[in-house]
Write a protein that holds these residues in place. Structure first.
Motif, PDB file in Angstrom:
ATOM      1  N   TYR A 297      -3.229 -57.978  45.415  1.00  0.00           N
ATOM      2  CA  TYR A 297      -1.864 -57.886  45.960  1.00  0.00           C
ATOM      3  C   TYR A 297      -1.325 -59.260  46.326  1.00  0.00           C
ATOM      4  O   TYR A 297      -0.166 -59.594  46.033  1.00  0.00           O
ATOM      5  CB  TYR A 297      -1.877 -56.971  47.185  1.00  0.00           C
ATOM      6  CG  TYR A 297      -0.519 -56.720  47.803  1.00  0.00           C
ATOM      7  CD1 TYR A 297       0.356 -55.798  47.232  1.00  0.00           C
ATOM      8  CD2 TYR A 297      -0.118 -57.384  48.950  1.00  0.00           C
ATOM      9  CE1 TYR A 297       1.598 -55.543  47.803  1.00  0.00           C
ATOM     10  CE2 TYR A 297       1.116 -57.139  49.526  1.00  0.00           C
ATOM     11  CZ  TYR A 297       1.969 -56.227  48.952  1.00  0.00           C
ATOM     12  OH  TYR A 297       3.204 -55.991  49.522  1.00  0.00           O
ATOM     13  N   HIS A 298      -2.138 -60.082  46.961  1.00  0.00           N
ATOM     14  CA  HIS A 298      -1.684 -61.399  47.393  1.00  0.00           C
ATOM     15  C   HIS A 298      -1.699 -62.438  46.272  1.00  0.00           C
ATOM     16  O   HIS A 298      -1.293 -63.573  46.469  1.00  0.00           O
ATOM     17  CB  HIS A 298      -2.524 -61.870  48.586  1.00  0.00           C
ATOM     18  CG  HIS A 298      -2.202 -61.138  49.847  1.00  0.00           C
ATOM     19  ND1 HIS A 298      -2.917 -60.029  50.261  1.00  0.00           N
ATOM     20  CD2 HIS A 298      -1.220 -61.318  50.762  1.00  0.00           C
ATOM     21  CE1 HIS A 298      -2.390 -59.576  51.389  1.00  0.00           C
ATOM     22  NE2 HIS A 298      -1.367 -60.327  51.713  1.00  0.00           N
TER      23      HIS A 298
ATOM     24  N   HIS B  62       7.546 -53.164  44.634  1.00  0.00           N
ATOM     25  CA  HIS B  62       7.685 -52.083  45.616  1.00  0.00           C
ATOM     26  C   HIS B  62       8.947 -51.264  45.329  1.00  0.00           C
ATOM     27  O   HIS B  62       8.939 -50.033  45.429  1.00  0.00           O
ATOM     28  CB  HIS B  62       7.749 -52.646  47.038  1.00  0.00           C
ATOM     29  CG  HIS B  62       6.407 -52.969  47.625  1.00  0.00           C
ATOM     30  ND1 HIS B  62       5.449 -52.005  47.858  1.00  0.00           N
ATOM     31  CD2 HIS B  62       5.860 -54.152  48.011  1.00  0.00           C
ATOM     32  CE1 HIS B  62       4.368 -52.576  48.375  1.00  0.00           C
ATOM     33  NE2 HIS B  62       4.588 -53.866  48.474  1.00  0.00           N
TER      34      HIS B  62
ATOM     35  N   HIS C 106       6.984 -48.031  51.223  1.00  0.00           N
ATOM     36  CA  HIS C 106       7.282 -49.049  50.207  1.00  0.00           C
ATOM     37  C   HIS C 106       8.595 -49.769  50.516  1.00  0.00           C
ATOM     38  O   HIS C 106       8.740 -50.966  50.240  1.00  0.00           O
ATOM     39  CB  HIS C 106       7.328 -48.409  48.818  1.00  0.00           C
ATOM     40  CG  HIS C 106       5.971 -48.125  48.250  1.00  0.00           C
ATOM     41  ND1 HIS C 106       5.153 -49.118  47.762  1.00  0.00           N
ATOM     42  CD2 HIS C 106       5.283 -46.964  48.119  1.00  0.00           C
ATOM     43  CE1 HIS C 106       4.010 -48.583  47.336  1.00  0.00           C
ATOM     44  NE2 HIS C 106       4.073 -47.279  47.539  1.00  0.00           N
TER      45      HIS C 106
ATOM     46  N   SER D  34       9.182 -58.502  52.583  1.00  0.00           N
ATOM     47  CA  SER D  34       8.975 -59.589  51.629  1.00  0.00           C
ATOM     48  C   SER D  34       9.972 -60.722  51.838  1.00  0.00           C
ATOM     49  O   SER D  34      11.114 -60.505  52.211  1.00  0.00           O
ATOM     50  CB  SER D  34       9.102 -59.064  50.197  1.00  0.00           C
ATOM     51  OG  SER D  34       8.130 -58.076  49.945  1.00  0.00           O
TER      52      SER D  34
ATOM     53  N   ARG E  29       6.215 -58.991  44.670  1.00  0.00           N
ATOM     54  CA  ARG E  29       5.830 -57.801  45.437  1.00  0.00           C
ATOM     55  C   ARG E  29       7.048 -56.949  45.755  1.00  0.00           C
ATOM     56  O   ARG E  29       7.031 -55.722  45.620  1.00  0.00           O
ATOM     57  CB  ARG E  29       5.163 -58.219  46.748  1.00  0.00           C
ATOM     58  CG  ARG E  29       3.793 -58.838  46.599  1.00  0.00           C
ATOM     59  CD  ARG E  29       3.257 -59.217  47.962  1.00  0.00           C
ATOM     60  NE  ARG E  29       2.592 -60.505  47.937  1.00  0.00           N
ATOM     61  CZ  ARG E  29       2.313 -61.208  49.011  1.00  0.00           C
ATOM     62  NH1 ARG E  29       2.654 -60.766  50.217  1.00  0.00           N
ATOM     63  NH2 ARG E  29       1.697 -62.382  48.909  1.00  0.00           N
ATOM     64  N   ARG E  30       8.114 -57.605  46.197  1.00  0.00           N
ATOM     65  CA  ARG E  30       9.339 -56.885  46.538  1.00  0.00           C
ATOM     66  C   ARG E  30       9.863 -56.103  45.336  1.00  0.00           C
ATOM     67  O   ARG E  30      10.174 -54.912  45.438  1.00  0.00           O
ATOM     68  CB  ARG E  30      10.406 -57.856  47.024  1.00  0.00           C
ATOM     69  CG  ARG E  30      11.782 -57.205  47.175  1.00  0.00           C
ATOM     70  CD  ARG E  30      12.849 -58.254  47.475  1.00  0.00           C
ATOM     71  NE  ARG E  30      14.150 -57.631  47.474  1.00  0.00           N
ATOM     72  CZ  ARG E  30      14.953 -57.573  46.409  1.00  0.00           C
ATOM     73  NH1 ARG E  30      14.570 -58.097  45.266  1.00  0.00           N
ATOM     74  NH2 ARG E  30      16.128 -56.979  46.481  1.00  0.00           N
TER      75      ARG E  30
ATOM     76  N   LEU F 206       0.179 -61.825  43.780  1.00  0.00           N
ATOM     77  CA  LEU F 206       1.606 -61.753  43.449  1.00  0.00           C
ATOM     78  C   LEU F 206       2.419 -62.592  44.430  1.00  0.00           C
ATOM     79  O   LEU F 206       2.069 -62.696  45.609  1.00  0.00           O
ATOM     80  CB  LEU F 206       2.091 -60.300  43.527  1.00  0.00           C
ATOM     81  CG  LEU F 206       1.487 -59.310  42.523  1.00  0.00           C
ATOM     82  CD1 LEU F 206       1.724 -57.887  43.005  1.00  0.00           C
ATOM     83  CD2 LEU F 206       2.100 -59.518  41.147  1.00  0.00           C
TER      84      LEU F 206
ATOM     85  N   ARG G 101       5.723 -63.194  46.787  1.00  0.00           N
ATOM     86  CA  ARG G 101       6.439 -62.247  47.639  1.00  0.00           C
ATOM     87  C   ARG G 101       7.616 -61.620  46.901  1.00  0.00           C
ATOM     88  O   ARG G 101       7.908 -60.436  47.077  1.00  0.00           O
ATOM     89  CB  ARG G 101       6.901 -62.953  48.923  1.00  0.00           C
ATOM     90  CG  ARG G 101       5.752 -63.335  49.848  1.00  0.00           C
ATOM     91  CD  ARG G 101       6.258 -63.995  51.110  1.00  0.00           C
ATOM     92  NE  ARG G 101       5.175 -64.375  51.995  1.00  0.00           N
ATOM     93  CZ  ARG G 101       4.614 -63.577  52.900  1.00  0.00           C
ATOM     94  NH1 ARG G 101       5.055 -62.341  53.029  1.00  0.00           N
ATOM     95  NH2 ARG G 101       3.641 -64.012  53.669  1.00  0.00           N
TER      96      ARG G 101
ATOM     97  N   VAL H 228       0.000 -52.818  44.113  1.00  0.00           N
ATOM     98  CA  VAL H 228       1.232 -52.496  44.823  1.00  0.00           C
ATOM     99  C   VAL H 228       1.317 -50.993  45.094  1.00  0.00           C
ATOM    100  O   VAL H 228       1.837 -50.571  46.128  1.00  0.00           O
ATOM    101  CB  VAL H 228       2.467 -52.977  44.030  1.00  0.00           C
ATOM    102  CG1 VAL H 228       3.760 -52.586  44.735  1.00  0.00           C
ATOM    103  CG2 VAL H 228       2.418 -54.492  43.845  1.00  0.00           C
TER     104      VAL H 228
END
Length: 205
Positions: free
Chosen positions: A116-117, A128, A150, A157, A124-125, A119, A121, A56
């Motif tokens: 990253y993917h 970030h 970011h 997301s 990820r949000r 995680l 969404r 991230v």
């Protein structure tokens, strides 16, 4: 190493190049993506958590940023980072004259993309936004652009309700405006400096 052997990465000794920056798109076989995903999933829990947090942050980052964001205990942080370097997920810039000496980076951008993917969404949000909190705590004007990036990633997301999404979007817009304004100020400063130098040279003639 696997990427280099298959002709999908840089040769040994050369600095890796992020496809997004170079504008090139490399077709990666799904089997290779699955292989990397399996390697990531097989990591010990703390190393896996550390790697996902790093994904991230971006392609290149200072260790202190990763330490601040990761749930891994500070006492074992360095040990797990070294393990990820040994496993060839991360690398450390140890060139004496490098301006980025001491920084960590992903060995390959594909490794970061797969991590990253991994995680969700929503994860990820949240991460970030955690990165933004860290960058703002450092209070460095040079981080304005990174904060905006970011914020935009968090806004993109899935899982944002309308009010939350609008708030994050507004903050991203504000940070972008600040970054543009800072760039204009720098440009004017350089221009004024050139004019002063030209005037000095004229006066010396």
């Amino acid at each position: 190493r696997v990427l280099s052997e298959r002709g999908l990465g840089p040769a040994a000794g050369q600095a890796p190049e992020t496809p997004a920056r170079s504008g090139a798109e490399i077709a990666i076989p799904e089997s290779l993506q699955a292989l990397l995903a399996a390697r990531i999933d097989a990591l010990p829990a703390e190393e896996r958590s550390l790697l996902l947090s790093a994904a991230v942050l971006g392609r290149r980052f200072p260790p202190e940023a990763l330490s601040a964001l990761s749930p891994v205990a500070a006492a074992s942080f360095s040990e797990h980072v070294r393990a990820l370097i040994r496993r060839e997920f991360l690398a450390m810039d140890d060139e004496p004259r490098s301006p980025g000496r001491g920084q960590l980076s992903f060995v390959q951008e594909l490794v970061r993309e797969v991590a990253y993917h991994t995680l969700s969404r929503r994860e990820r949000r949240a991460m970030h936004l955690a990165v933004i909190g860290y960058l703002e705590s450092v209070d460095n004007p040079d981080f304005v652009e990174s904060i905006a990036e970011h914020l935009l990633a968090a806004h993109a997301s899935v899982g944002l309700d309308q009010q939350d999404g609008a708030f994050v979007g507004d903050r991203a817009t504000q940070q972008c405006a600040i970054a543009v304004q800072a760039g204009d100020v720098l440009h004017k400063g350089v221009g004024n400096g050139d004019q002063q130098n030209a005037g000095t040279a004229t006066g010396n003639q």
